[in-house]
Design an enzyme around this catalytic site. Structure first.
Site, PDB file in Angstrom:
ATOM      1  N   ARG A   1      14.860 -11.845  18.343  1.00  0.00           N
ATOM      2  CA  ARG A   1      13.810 -10.833  18.279  1.00  0.00           C
ATOM      3  C   ARG A   1      13.697 -10.346  16.836  1.00  0.00           C
ATOM      4  NH1 ARG A   1      12.531 -12.870  22.175  1.00  0.00           N
ATOM      5  NH2 ARG A   1      12.408 -12.073  24.325  1.00  0.00           N
ATOM      6  N   GLU A   2      12.493 -10.411  16.280  1.00  0.00           N
ATOM      7  CA  GLU A   2      12.249  -9.906  14.931  1.00  0.00           C
ATOM      8  C   GLU A   2      11.686  -8.490  15.017  1.00  0.00           C
ATOM      9  OE1 GLU A   2      11.554 -14.156  12.648  1.00  0.00           O
ATOM     10  OE2 GLU A   2       9.814 -12.903  13.108  1.00  0.00           O
TER      11      GLU A   2
ATOM     12  N   ARG B   1      -8.380   1.026   3.883  1.00  0.00           N
ATOM     13  CA  ARG B   1      -7.176   0.355   4.359  1.00  0.00           C
ATOM     14  C   ARG B   1      -7.252  -1.109   3.957  1.00  0.00           C
ATOM     15  NH1 ARG B   1      -3.272   3.941   4.823  1.00  0.00           N
ATOM     16  NH2 ARG B   1      -3.702   5.594   6.348  1.00  0.00           N
TER      17      ARG B   1
ATOM     18  N   ALA C   1      -2.437  12.304   7.770  1.00  0.00           N
ATOM     19  CA  ALA C   1      -1.169  11.731   8.229  1.00  0.00           C
ATOM     20  C   ALA C   1      -0.328  11.317   7.037  1.00  0.00           C
ATOM     21  CB  ALA C   1      -1.430  10.529   9.135  1.00  0.00           C
TER      22      ALA C   1
ATOM     23  N   LEU D   1       3.850   9.322   5.931  1.00  0.00           N
ATOM     24  CA  LEU D   1       5.150   8.770   6.287  1.00  0.00           C
ATOM     25  C   LEU D   1       6.247   9.828   6.211  1.00  0.00           C
ATOM     26  CD1 LEU D   1       5.071   5.458   4.201  1.00  0.00           C
ATOM     27  CD2 LEU D   1       4.673   5.697   6.664  1.00  0.00           C
TER      28      LEU D   1
ATOM     29  N   GLU E   1       1.261  17.131   4.305  1.00  0.00           N
ATOM     30  CA  GLU E   1       0.158  16.165   4.353  1.00  0.00           C
ATOM     31  C   GLU E   1      -1.173  16.853   4.651  1.00  0.00           C
ATOM     32  OE1 GLU E   1       0.181  13.135   3.482  1.00  0.00           O
ATOM     33  OE2 GLU E   1       2.314  12.669   3.369  1.00  0.00           O
TER      34      GLU E   1
ATOM     35  N   GLU F   1      -4.052  16.235   1.946  1.00  0.00           N
ATOM     36  CA  GLU F   1      -5.187  15.375   2.299  1.00  0.00           C
ATOM     37  C   GLU F   1      -6.474  16.138   2.559  1.00  0.00           C
ATOM     38  OE1 GLU F   1      -4.406  12.355   5.161  1.00  0.00           O
ATOM     39  OE2 GLU F   1      -2.808  11.460   3.940  1.00  0.00           O
TER      40      GLU F   1
ATOM     41  N   ALA G   1       3.685   0.001  17.997  1.00  0.00           N
ATOM     42  CA  ALA G   1       3.752  -1.458  18.204  1.00  0.00           C
ATOM     43  C   ALA G   1       5.128  -1.829  18.748  1.00  0.00           C
ATOM     44  CB  ALA G   1       3.462  -2.201  16.905  1.00  0.00           C
ATOM     45  N   PRO G   2       5.467  -1.410  19.972  1.00  0.00           N
ATOM     46  CA  PRO G   2       6.831  -1.569  20.478  1.00  0.00           C
ATOM     47  C   PRO G   2       7.272  -3.007  20.667  1.00  0.00           C
ATOM     48  CG  PRO G   2       5.369  -0.785  22.218  1.00  0.00           C
ATOM     49  CD  PRO G   2       4.598  -0.707  20.940  1.00  0.00           C
ATOM     50  N   GLY G   3       6.343  -3.950  20.620  1.00  0.00           N
ATOM     51  CA  GLY G   3       6.725  -5.346  20.752  1.00  0.00           C
ATOM     52  C   GLY G   3       7.449  -5.894  19.536  1.00  0.00           C
TER      53      GLY G   3
ATOM     54  N   GLU H   1       8.237   1.686  14.690  1.00  0.00           N
ATOM     55  CA  GLU H   1       7.405   2.797  14.228  1.00  0.00           C
ATOM     56  C   GLU H   1       7.057   3.724  15.384  1.00  0.00           C
ATOM     57  OE1 GLU H   1       3.333   3.837  11.766  1.00  0.00           O
ATOM     58  OE2 GLU H   1       3.421   1.968  12.885  1.00  0.00           O
TER      59      GLU H   1
ATOM     60  N   GLU I   1      -6.014   7.518  -1.795  1.00  0.00           N
ATOM     61  CA  GLU I   1      -6.380   8.890  -1.442  1.00  0.00           C
ATOM     62  C   GLU I   1      -7.365   9.496  -2.437  1.00  0.00           C
ATOM     63  OE1 GLU I   1      -2.955  11.255  -0.723  1.00  0.00           O
ATOM     64  OE2 GLU I   1      -2.333  10.104   1.046  1.00  0.00           O
TER      65      GLU I   1
END
Length: 207
Positions: free
Chosen positions: A37-38, A64, A76, A78, A93, A97, A114-116, A120, A142
């Site tokens: 699993r990666e 983006r 938003a 990190l 933020e 922003e 993205a739980p697969g 995150e 920004e």
């Protein structure tokens, strides 16, 4: 019947970058088989639905590079400042922003994006009691970012028209719509964040 313990047999780091790392794990499956699993390790992030007294929320229009276009998103950022509590990251933020400060903060929704393949997780806050404080000088993408205010119902319609496609924004907009229509209530600021990522921050701290 006891739940299977998905034991990690071994782990190999494939890449460590500025905002994520990639590792390859060998994991024991039910029945004894070992599979690869990666996993993309991530800082985690926060986002803010800032609602004014008239039920309007600010959204930012930001370039983006992944998609080669600008997307409508929530303010938003990190969780990349060591030791900074998530709600203070959110407050920073919001100021950076959209130039706003809020007197009341609540937890709106948590999402695993993205739980697969990635750990995150993002916490979206509801911020109210807003006042303008001015936005500091912006840099990089920004510096190009613009802002618009939208009634919550209109933002929800924009989600369903496919005009808002950022998953964090979709979750936040639909969650605040549920709150303002009486369907649900936000949670306290100190609500446990079960899936908050820690692996990448710990990895960076060791460097």
């Amino acid at each position: 019947m006891a739940e299977h313990d998905f034991e990690t047999i071994s782990s190999e780091t494939l890449h460590t970058g500025a905002i994520f790392a990639l590792r390859r794990d060998q994991v024991r499956m039910p029945g004894g088989g070992i599979v690869t699993r990666e996993v993309v390790e991530h800082f985690g992030a926060v986002a803010i639905v800032a609602m004014d007294d008239n039920g309007n929320i600010p959204m930012v229009y930001q370039y983006r590079h992944t998609y080669g276009r600008r997307l409508w998103e929530l303010p938003a950022g990190l969780l990349d400042v060591a030791g900074e509590p998530p709600h203070l990251t959110a407050a920073r933020e919001l100021r950076e922003e959209v130039g706003l400060q809020a007197s009341t903060w609540q937890v709106l929704v948590d999402l695993d994006t993205a739980p697969g393949f990635s750990d995150e997780s993002v916490r979206v806050y509801l911020a109210t009691g807003l006042r303008e404080v001015g936005r500091p000088e912006a840099h990089h993408e920004e510096a190009d970012m613009t802002m618009g205010w939208y009634p919550i119902a209109e933002a929800a319609r924009r989600v369903l028209r496919g005009e808002i496609v950022n998953s964090i924004a979709i979750a936040g907009v639909l969650a605040v719509h549920a709150v303002t229509t009486g369907f649900a209530q936000p949670r306290p600021l100190d609500t446990e964040w079960i899936d908050r990522p820690t692996a990448f921050a710990a990895r960076r701290a060791e460097r």
